[in-house]
Design an enzyme around this catalytic site. Structure first.
Site, mmCIF file in Angstrom:
data_model
loop_
_atom_site.group_PDB
_atom_site.id
_atom_site.type_symbol
_atom_site.label_atom_id
_atom_site.label_comp_id
_atom_site.label_asym_id
_atom_site.label_seq_id
_atom_site.Cartn_x
_atom_site.Cartn_y
_atom_site.Cartn_z
ATOM 1 N N GLN A 168 -8.202 6.460 -58.668
ATOM 2 C CA GLN A 168 -8.420 7.900 -58.544
ATOM 3 C C GLN A 168 -9.863 8.198 -58.121
ATOM 4 O O GLN A 168 -10.619 8.858 -58.827
ATOM 5 C CB GLN A 168 -8.052 8.596 -59.849
ATOM 6 C CG GLN A 168 -6.555 8.542 -60.104
ATOM 7 C CD GLN A 168 -6.179 9.220 -61.387
ATOM 8 O OE1 GLN A 168 -6.484 8.741 -62.459
ATOM 9 N NE2 GLN A 168 -5.494 10.352 -61.269
ATOM 10 N N ALA A 169 -10.194 7.745 -56.921
ATOM 11 C CA ALA A 169 -11.559 7.924 -56.407
ATOM 12 C C ALA A 169 -11.928 9.396 -56.272
ATOM 13 O O ALA A 169 -13.087 9.768 -56.462
ATOM 14 C CB ALA A 169 -11.703 7.224 -55.056
ATOM 15 N N GLY A 170 -10.941 10.248 -55.969
ATOM 16 C CA GLY A 170 -11.200 11.675 -55.825
ATOM 17 C C GLY A 170 -11.488 12.368 -57.148
ATOM 18 O O GLY A 170 -11.913 13.522 -57.157
ATOM 19 N N ASP A 171 -11.265 11.691 -58.269
ATOM 20 C CA ASP A 171 -11.613 12.212 -59.590
ATOM 21 C C ASP A 171 -12.844 11.516 -60.163
ATOM 22 O O ASP A 171 -13.702 12.151 -60.767
ATOM 23 C CB ASP A 171 -10.451 12.044 -60.573
ATOM 24 C CG ASP A 171 -9.379 13.118 -60.410
ATOM 25 O OD1 ASP A 171 -9.673 14.176 -59.820
ATOM 26 O OD2 ASP A 171 -8.253 12.902 -60.887
ATOM 27 N N TYR A 172 -12.929 10.199 -59.999
ATOM 28 C CA TYR A 172 -14.071 9.472 -60.554
ATOM 29 C C TYR A 172 -15.368 9.741 -59.797
ATOM 30 O O TYR A 172 -16.439 9.779 -60.405
ATOM 31 C CB TYR A 172 -13.794 7.969 -60.617
ATOM 32 C CG TYR A 172 -12.915 7.589 -61.781
ATOM 33 C CD1 TYR A 172 -13.416 7.602 -63.079
ATOM 34 C CD2 TYR A 172 -11.583 7.238 -61.598
ATOM 35 C CE1 TYR A 172 -12.625 7.270 -64.158
ATOM 36 C CE2 TYR A 172 -10.776 6.903 -62.670
ATOM 37 C CZ TYR A 172 -11.297 6.924 -63.949
ATOM 38 O OH TYR A 172 -10.505 6.598 -65.022
#
Length: 187
Positions: A168-172
């Protein structure tokens, strides 16, 4: 013993965030010794609290980003909660929220309101597209961010449906920027 103290010992964080970016940022602050108070909506809590898979009665997802926190429930929209909210905010060193733009102002916990009570507060608003601009009102969870950035399409052929992201790169990523910004302000 001073050598056993963590860098944020004695720092109070009030966490109004939900799901992943804000909670992971505040968990990291807690890992550094901050006293994190997570404020959750009565009857609902953090939306990630019951997302499967579960470990015991709570979702693994929730447990993975909420250690080192104390949780309380407050109905931020109810007038009876105002005194408790004010006490929390007056004693806060750091406030983190992840509401849609405009919601924190409606609740009276936006930067203008909080800094009027506590001029030294560090205030972090975690949003996908910021507080202003044409995209500000769009839902901005991980898959939307990865889809809009083109990251989801890099591993798919021209005819297939993009696969579910494995990370979840778009959250982390925004959580990491929140942590950096907060620590920069604190220093």
């Amino acid at each position: 013993d001073v050598s056993s103290q963590l860098p944020l010992d004695g720092v109070r964080v009030v966490d109004f965030s939900r799901l992943l970016p804000g909670p992971w940022a505040t968990q990291t602050l807690g890992d550094m010794g901050a006293d994190v108070i997570k404020v959750e909506q009565p009857g609902v809590g953090d939306y990630g609290r019951f997302n499967p898979p579960n470990y015991g009665s709570l979702g693994v997802y929730f447990n993975s980003v909420n250690r080192n926190k104390r949780s309380i429930t407050l109905d931020l929209a109810h007038p009876d909660a105002r005194p408790a909210i004010a006490r929390l905010l007056e004693g806060a060193d750091i406030v983190v929220e992840s509401f849609r733009p405009g919601v924190s102002a409606k609740l009276g916990i936006d930067y203008a309101a909080v800094s009027a009570m506590n001029a030294a507060v560090i205030y972090c608003s975690v949003t996908g597209f910021g507080q202003e601009g044409s995209l500000r009102g769009l839902p901005a969870h991980d898959m939307a961010i990865q889809a809009m950035s083109g990251a989801m399409g890099v591993s798919v052929d021209a005819q297939g449906v993009p696969p579910m992201p494995v990370f979840q790169a778009g959250d982390y990523a925004p959580a990491g920027f929140a942590i950096s910004g907060i620590l920069g302000a604190y220093i």
